[in-house]
Design an enzyme around this catalytic site. Structure first.
Site, mmCIF file in Angstrom:
data_model
loop_
_atom_site.group_PDB
_atom_site.id
_atom_site.type_symbol
_atom_site.label_atom_id
_atom_site.label_comp_id
_atom_site.label_asym_id
_atom_site.label_seq_id
_atom_site.Cartn_x
_atom_site.Cartn_y
_atom_site.Cartn_z
ATOM 1 N N GLN A 179 -8.612 5.313 2.318
ATOM 2 C CA GLN A 179 -7.361 4.637 2.143
ATOM 3 C C GLN A 179 -6.761 5.289 0.289
ATOM 4 O O GLN A 179 -7.262 5.557 -0.237
ATOM 5 C CB GLN A 179 -8.003 3.791 1.269
ATOM 6 C CG GLN A 179 -7.302 2.376 0.693
ATOM 7 C CD GLN A 179 -7.426 0.760 0.259
ATOM 8 O OE1 GLN A 179 -8.725 1.392 -0.780
ATOM 9 N NE2 GLN A 179 -8.140 -0.456 0.454
ATOM 10 N N TYR B 137 -3.619 -3.479 -7.496
ATOM 11 C CA TYR B 137 -2.911 -2.451 -8.037
ATOM 12 C C TYR B 137 -1.619 -2.283 -8.438
ATOM 13 O O TYR B 137 -0.833 -2.889 -8.395
ATOM 14 C CB TYR B 137 -3.717 -1.392 -7.113
ATOM 15 C CG TYR B 137 -5.662 -1.910 -7.048
ATOM 16 C CD1 TYR B 137 -5.859 -1.666 -8.440
ATOM 17 C CD2 TYR B 137 -6.454 -1.995 -6.690
ATOM 18 C CE1 TYR B 137 -7.921 -1.587 -9.101
ATOM 19 C CE2 TYR B 137 -7.628 -1.972 -6.497
ATOM 20 C CZ TYR B 137 -8.111 -1.858 -7.956
ATOM 21 O OH TYR B 137 -9.896 -2.265 -7.560
ATOM 22 N N ARG C 60 -2.082 -2.427 3.153
ATOM 23 C CA ARG C 60 -3.447 -3.645 3.154
ATOM 24 C C ARG C 60 -2.978 -4.714 2.016
ATOM 25 O O ARG C 60 -2.317 -3.938 1.086
ATOM 26 C CB ARG C 60 -5.039 -3.223 1.925
ATOM 27 C CG ARG C 60 -6.030 -4.180 2.375
ATOM 28 C CD ARG C 60 -7.033 -3.323 2.158
ATOM 29 N NE ARG C 60 -7.917 -4.045 2.533
ATOM 30 C CZ ARG C 60 -9.860 -4.637 1.861
ATOM 31 N NH1 ARG C 60 -9.000 -4.372 0.680
ATOM 32 N NH2 ARG C 60 -10.238 -5.306 2.783
ATOM 33 N N GLY D 218 -17.272 -6.130 4.656
ATOM 34 C CA GLY D 218 -17.750 -5.438 3.383
ATOM 35 C C GLY D 218 -19.166 -5.131 3.093
ATOM 36 O O GLY D 218 -19.591 -3.950 3.329
#
Length: 355
Positions: free
Chosen positions: A98, A179, A226, A310
């Site tokens: 990622q 982000y 994503r 996760g």
């Protein structure tokens, strides 16, 4: 009806089931951004999950936000990630790295150059950041110039090529969780008046230019993206989940024929249905608050092709076997999430080890 144990083709991969490991920051890289031997063991232990999406990995010095996160832009990074990829492949798994540029979610103390962070606009997120000296307020970032935007696009291109050189099966671009890309999407973080701000088309322009460059470099079947509509992290505020923007983005990404779209979503299913209808390729859905008994519900209801998980994956390297056999799961050690070392990282026992 689709089942969680059905096989599926994703890009150039053939997966044996509909589970995947979601990307999760683990903060255990060397100071120069190299993932260590423990990282190779950590991912190899979880290879039965099929598609492993790595922790967020910066494409450049400017992309780093947190302490001891890995990079994928130097020769040393490539060599270290090759060890990770090789061990995942030896255990019959696939690895997507990622690519995460944190934008304003950084502190100069945490980067090698100690410069002001780059972001769409000079607006601080009004949250703290953990540093070696403890929590500190995140300072106001520097608004990116057009040249800096162009340079960042090329940094993603280079990082994607570096990931493939390291033996990764592909990359996921992190457009979520407060982000850099998410900052461009959100009006309260992006107040630009040029071609990268204002309208929906302008606010997704940077993301589309990055994805286009990466696809040109490594091929569409090795690229995922994503998103996290409505996620209030890092000071991001998206009115009504910015729904129109995400549907526009989804349709634009369709034209690039990516391997998959990965959505983090805990809200109403009506919008998820709209994304599902708009997206023409494989859809991964991550529900952070999902109950174990509901792990296959989105797949059965045709809201997802794959369920990404996760924390269950952190605590249970053999999660697939435990789910198939109905065996109890290990408890997560929250103190070991970012502590460094083996504890809470590679020391969770499998069923075989318990026996």
């Amino acid at each position: 009806m689709k089942n969680i144990w059905d096989s599926i083709n994703v890009g150039h991969m053939k997966l044996n089931h509909r589970l995947a490991m979601a990307p999760m920051t683990r903060s255990r890289a060397h100071a120069d951004g190299r993932p260590g031997d423990l990282a190779a063991l950590y991912y190899a232990q979880r290879a039965s999950l099929g598609l492993l999406i790595s922790e967020g990995t910066q494409p450049s010095d400017d992309g780093q936000g947190y302490l001891t996160t890995p990079g994928i832009y130097t020769e040393d990074h490539i060599k270290a990630w090759k060890n990770v990829a090789d061990q995942v492949h030896e255990n019959n798994g696939y690895l997507y790295i990622q690519l995460m540029h944190v934008g304003r979610m950084s502190h100069p103390d945490n980067t090698s150059h100690h410069r002001q962070a780059l972001a769409p606009s000079a607006i601080a997120p009004q949250v703290g950041m953990f540093t070696a000296e403890g929590m500190k307020d995140i300072p106001i970032p520097k608004e990116m110039t057009i040249k800096e935007i162009e340079r960042t696009i090329q940094e993603f291109r280079h990082a994607a090529a570096s990931a493939i050189r390291a033996g990764a099966d592909g990359i996921e671009i992190h457009g979520a969780s407060g982000y850099l890309f998410h900052q461009f999407f959100a009006n309260n973080a992006n107040q630009r008046t040029d071609q990268y701000g204002g309208t929906i088309e302008n606010r997704v322009r940077f993301a589309l230019e990055v994805v286009t460059a990466v696809v040109e470099e490594i091929g569409a079947d090795r690229v995922g993206f994503r998103i996290s509509p409505g996620m209030a992290l890092g000071g991001i505020v998206e009115e009504d989940a910015n729904k129109e923007l995400y549907l526009y983005l989804t349709n634009q990404l369709n034209a690039l024929n990516l391997a998959y779209l990965h959505i983090v979503y805990n809200q109403n299913d009506e919008f998820l249905k709209e994304v599902r209808q708009a997206w023409k390729s494989v859809l991964l859905v991550n529900r952070p608050d999902r109950a174990l008994e509901d792990i296959g519900t989105d797949i059965e209801n045709d809201l997802a092709d794959i369920a990404s998980i996760g924390r269950w994956a952190i605590a249970n390297p053999d999660f697939v076997e435990r789910l198939k056999t109905g065996t109890d799961l290990n408890e997560l050690n929250p103190n070991g999430l970012y502590a460094g070392g083996r504890e809470g990282y590679t020391d969770y026992p499998t069923l075989k080890e318990k026996k």
